[in-house]
Design an enzyme around this catalytic site. Structure first.
Site, PDB file in Angstrom:
ATOM      1  N   HIS A  18       0.667  -0.982  -0.013  1.00  0.00           N
ATOM      2  CA  HIS A  18      -0.005   0.070  -0.059  1.00  0.00           C
ATOM      3  C   HIS A  18       0.813   1.311   0.116  1.00  0.00           C
ATOM      4  O   HIS A  18       1.761   1.370   1.024  1.00  0.00           O
ATOM      5  CB  HIS A  18      -0.992  -0.078   1.290  1.00  0.00           C
ATOM      6  N   ARG A  31      -2.707  14.498   0.596  1.00  0.00           N
ATOM      7  CA  ARG A  31      -3.771  15.395   0.269  1.00  0.00           C
ATOM      8  C   ARG A  31      -3.729  15.779  -1.400  1.00  0.00           C
ATOM      9  O   ARG A  31      -4.686  15.951  -1.866  1.00  0.00           O
ATOM     10  CB  ARG A  31      -3.812  16.635   1.074  1.00  0.00           C
ATOM     11  N   GLY A  67     -10.539  -3.199   2.450  1.00  0.00           N
ATOM     12  CA  GLY A  67     -11.294  -2.702   3.515  1.00  0.00           C
ATOM     13  C   GLY A  67     -11.781  -3.521   4.689  1.00  0.00           C
ATOM     14  O   GLY A  67     -11.123  -4.860   4.633  1.00  0.00           O
ATOM     15  N   GLU A 109      -8.199 -12.720   4.873  1.00  0.00           N
ATOM     16  CA  GLU A 109      -7.219 -11.934   5.922  1.00  0.00           C
ATOM     17  C   GLU A 109      -7.874 -12.085   7.237  1.00  0.00           C
ATOM     18  O   GLU A 109      -7.887 -12.973   8.101  1.00  0.00           O
ATOM     19  CB  GLU A 109      -6.915 -10.851   5.552  1.00  0.00           C
ATOM     20  N   ASP A 146       3.499  -5.444   2.408  1.00  0.00           N
ATOM     21  CA  ASP A 146       1.964  -4.776   2.938  1.00  0.00           C
ATOM     22  C   ASP A 146       1.964  -3.451   3.176  1.00  0.00           C
ATOM     23  O   ASP A 146       1.564  -2.504   2.434  1.00  0.00           O
ATOM     24  CB  ASP A 146       1.307  -5.531   4.011  1.00  0.00           C
TER      25      ASP A 146
END
Length: 334
Positions: free
Chosen positions: A16, A65, A164, A194, A271
């Site tokens: 990620h 942002r 999610g 998971e 991860d």
């Protein structure tokens, strides 16, 4: 870890981007955006379980942002990963409404696509972006995000994911977003298996998943394990993440040990390396102790990679030069 272990070629299919930003860069980006960075003084994050981790991850993500924030973050991780032997990455990028709706999401993907091309030139690492939506997100926004993502198929994006709070929010409402992405040239690479068990893995396979991020809970269903092995389905295993989040327990064999022994292809990834304070080379070393040798991890990564044909040939050549016959055996069709 020896210099050879650190420099040996590696493929990472599950990282990620938001969780790969090291504390120093994150703090700098956060201050530029007028946000208080949620970085503890010692740089060590603590969480009780997966859902507590997700809350921390969301706070970290909120620091990013602008498209430039994402561009800087991707280049920083590409440089780091290349230093640990990475030759191919598939970073995960979350579609967030806070980025300015679909148009803002498009700007972020454009910035990351540019950064990916720059990283190939500067660091010698090829990158395929895998934008994703997440369970619990507004479904209409997820579908529009899928449409935006398809505009980058062939222009940096190679797949489309779903993540999610697995087990708390359903997967089925996002089936249309998945179809939109697939019809637009982005194969489905979801998180499953998971927090939830084998049924969650079966669910995403039925939705057309070409690879499963995590998937380790499949180990609880021998029939599913055999099916995954027969199909050659690649699971993107993240050894330390599984331990830190309670998916694997320190007092019994790690699921990857049993999966690999059963013939399931297991790629190896970090991860969220900045949150777990780990590195790609370190995870390859951990995986080797658990039964997935570097050649096998690289071979599984190549089998699961969503790259174009020319990149695949290059990666195969890299693997053959580094690992020789062991690598050739690891990529045989099952």
């Amino acid at each position: 870890m020896t210099p050879a272990q650190r420099s040996s070629p590696k493929i990472e299919l599950h990282v990620h981007l938001e969780g790969a930003v090291r504390p120093g860069l994150l703090a700098e980006i956060a201050r530029g955006n007028g946000v208080a960075p949620p970085v503890p003084p010692d740089g060590s994050y603590a969480f009780a379980d997966l859902y507590d981790f997700i809350a921390i991850w969301n706070a970290l993500t909120d620091c990013l942002r602008t498209p430039e924030d994402y561009r800087r973050s991707l280049l920083a991780y590409a440089a780091e990963a290349a230093g640990h032997g990475a030759v191919y990455l598939e970073p995960v990028l979350d579609a967030e409404e806070r980025l300015g709706g679909p148009s803002g999401w498009a700007d972020v993907l454009a910035a990351c696509a540019d950064a990916a091309a720059e990283a190939r030139d500067r660091f010698g690492v090829a990158i395929g972006l895998t934008p994703q939506v997440f369970r619990g997100q507004d479904v209409a926004f997820a579908e529009e995000a899928a449409r935006v993502a398809t505009r980058f198929a062939g222009r940096g994006a190679v797949g489309f994911g779903l993540a999610g709070a697995e087990g708390r929010f359903p997967t089925v409402p996002y089936a249309r977003a998945v179809r939109i992405a697939a019809d637009g040239g982005l194969p489905f690479v979801p998180h499953a298996g998971e927090a939830a068990g084998p049924a969650a893995v079966r669910e995403v396979l039925a939705m057309g998943a070409v690879r499963v991020r995590h998937g380790v809970r499949a180990v609880d269903d021998p029939d599913l394990v055999a099916e995954l092995a027969d199909r050659g389905t690649v699971l993107d295993v993240t050894p330390t993440s599984n331990l830190r989040l309670g998916v694997a327990a320190p007092d019994r064999p790690h699921p990857v040990t049993r999966l690999a022994a059963a013939g399931v292809r297991c790629s190896v990834s970090t991860d969220d390396p900045a949150i777990f304070d780990i590195t790609l080379a370190g995870e390859y070393a951990v995986a080797a102790r658990l039964g997935v040798e570097p050649a096998a991890a690289y071979g599984a990564g190549l089998a699961g990679a969503l790259c174009d044909a020319s990149t695949r040939r290059w990666l195969a050549d890299v693997g053959a030069r580094a690992y020789g016959e062991v690598f050739a055996e690891s990529i045989l069709d099952k």
